[in-house]
Write a protein that holds these residues in place. Sequence first.
Motif, PDB file in Angstrom:
ATOM      1  N   ALA A  52       1.052  -1.050  -0.047  1.00 35.03           N
ATOM      2  CA  ALA A  52      -0.144   0.411   0.223  1.00 35.03           C
ATOM      3  C   ALA A  52       0.269   0.841  -0.126  1.00 35.03           C
ATOM      4  CB  ALA A  52      -0.400  -0.363   0.836  1.00 35.03           C
ATOM      5  N   LEU A  53       0.712   1.984  -0.341  1.00 33.41           N
ATOM      6  CA  LEU A  53       1.104   3.756  -0.938  1.00 33.41           C
ATOM      7  C   LEU A  53       0.562   4.782  -0.635  1.00 33.41           C
ATOM      8  CD1 LEU A  53       3.634   4.440  -1.851  1.00 33.41           C
ATOM      9  CD2 LEU A  53       2.828   4.964  -4.114  1.00 33.41           C
ATOM     10  N   THR A  54       1.030   5.122   0.545  1.00 28.13           N
ATOM     11  CA  THR A  54       0.069   6.188   0.847  1.00 28.13           C
ATOM     12  C   THR A  54       0.774   7.767   0.668  1.00 28.13           C
ATOM     13  OG1 THR A  54      -1.249   4.743   2.438  1.00 28.13           O
ATOM     14  CG2 THR A  54      -1.125   7.333   3.566  1.00 28.13           C
ATOM     15  N   MET A  55       0.073   8.669   0.708  1.00 26.65           N
ATOM     16  CA  MET A  55       0.931   9.629   0.310  1.00 26.65           C
ATOM     17  C   MET A  55      -0.025  11.551   0.647  1.00 26.65           C
ATOM     18  SD  MET A  55       1.446   9.815  -3.753  1.00 26.65           S
ATOM     19  CE  MET A  55       0.857  10.810  -4.641  1.00 26.65           C
ATOM     20  N   THR A  56       0.900  12.049   1.075  1.00 33.03           N
ATOM     21  CA  THR A  56      -0.151  13.435   1.517  1.00 33.03           C
ATOM     22  C   THR A  56       0.938  14.342   0.786  1.00 33.03           C
ATOM     23  OG1 THR A  56       1.204  13.182   3.469  1.00 33.03           O
ATOM     24  CG2 THR A  56      -1.153  12.421   3.228  1.00 33.03           C
ATOM     25  N   PHE A  57       0.098  15.810   0.969  1.00 34.59           N
ATOM     26  CA  PHE A  57       1.566  16.984   0.620  1.00 34.59           C
ATOM     27  C   PHE A  57      -0.061  17.919   0.705  1.00 34.59           C
ATOM     28  CE2 PHE A  57      -2.149  16.592  -2.758  1.00 34.59           C
ATOM     29  CZ  PHE A  57      -2.394  18.229  -3.321  1.00 34.59           C
ATOM     30  N   ASN A  58       1.351  18.467   0.986  1.00 34.77           N
ATOM     31  CA  ASN A  58       0.565  20.744   1.861  1.00 34.77           C
ATOM     32  C   ASN A  58       1.051  21.306   0.933  1.00 34.77           C
ATOM     33  OD1 ASN A  58      -0.496  19.510   3.988  1.00 34.77           O
ATOM     34  ND2 ASN A  58       1.965  18.984   4.833  1.00 34.77           N
ATOM     35  N   TYR A  59       0.626  22.274  -0.160  1.00 36.15           N
ATOM     36  CA  TYR A  59       1.034  23.123  -1.326  1.00 36.15           C
ATOM     37  C   TYR A  59       1.470  24.359  -0.667  1.00 36.15           C
ATOM     38  CZ  TYR A  59       0.999  26.729  -4.615  1.00 36.15           C
ATOM     39  OH  TYR A  59       1.788  27.368  -6.606  1.00 36.15           O
ATOM     40  N   GLU A  60       2.856  24.979  -0.935  1.00 32.96           N
ATOM     41  CA  GLU A  60       2.605  26.242  -0.014  1.00 32.96           C
ATOM     42  C   GLU A  60       4.236  26.969  -1.517  1.00 32.96           C
ATOM     43  OE1 GLU A  60       5.736  26.253   2.928  1.00 32.96           O
ATOM     44  OE2 GLU A  60       4.573  24.370   4.091  1.00 32.96           O
ATOM     45  N   VAL A  61       3.053  28.016  -2.176  1.00 37.29           N
ATOM     46  CA  VAL A  61       4.057  28.713  -2.631  1.00 37.29           C
ATOM     47  C   VAL A  61       5.009  29.444  -1.842  1.00 37.29           C
ATOM     48  CG1 VAL A  61       3.928  31.654  -3.553  1.00 37.29           C
ATOM     49  CG2 VAL A  61       1.565  30.315  -3.280  1.00 37.29           C
TER      50      VAL A  61
END
Length: 69
Positions: A56-65
Amino acid sequence: MLFRSIHGETRDIKEKGKIVIKGGKVTGESAFPISLANYKVKIEESYKDRIEDKVALTMTFNYEVLAGK
């Protein structure tokens, strides 16, 4: 979501994910199975009884300028 490279192997993967925009912030997450063999990840013989090809591949991200952009 589109994910490209694992272990130096590039594949197009299209899977469902969730993107949330709240309070001016953008976050995302996705989870799906992958085959290690598809990415040429070799499992040593001594671990084959404990590690399966499908993981199982789990990914999260937070976008910042970035500043100045």
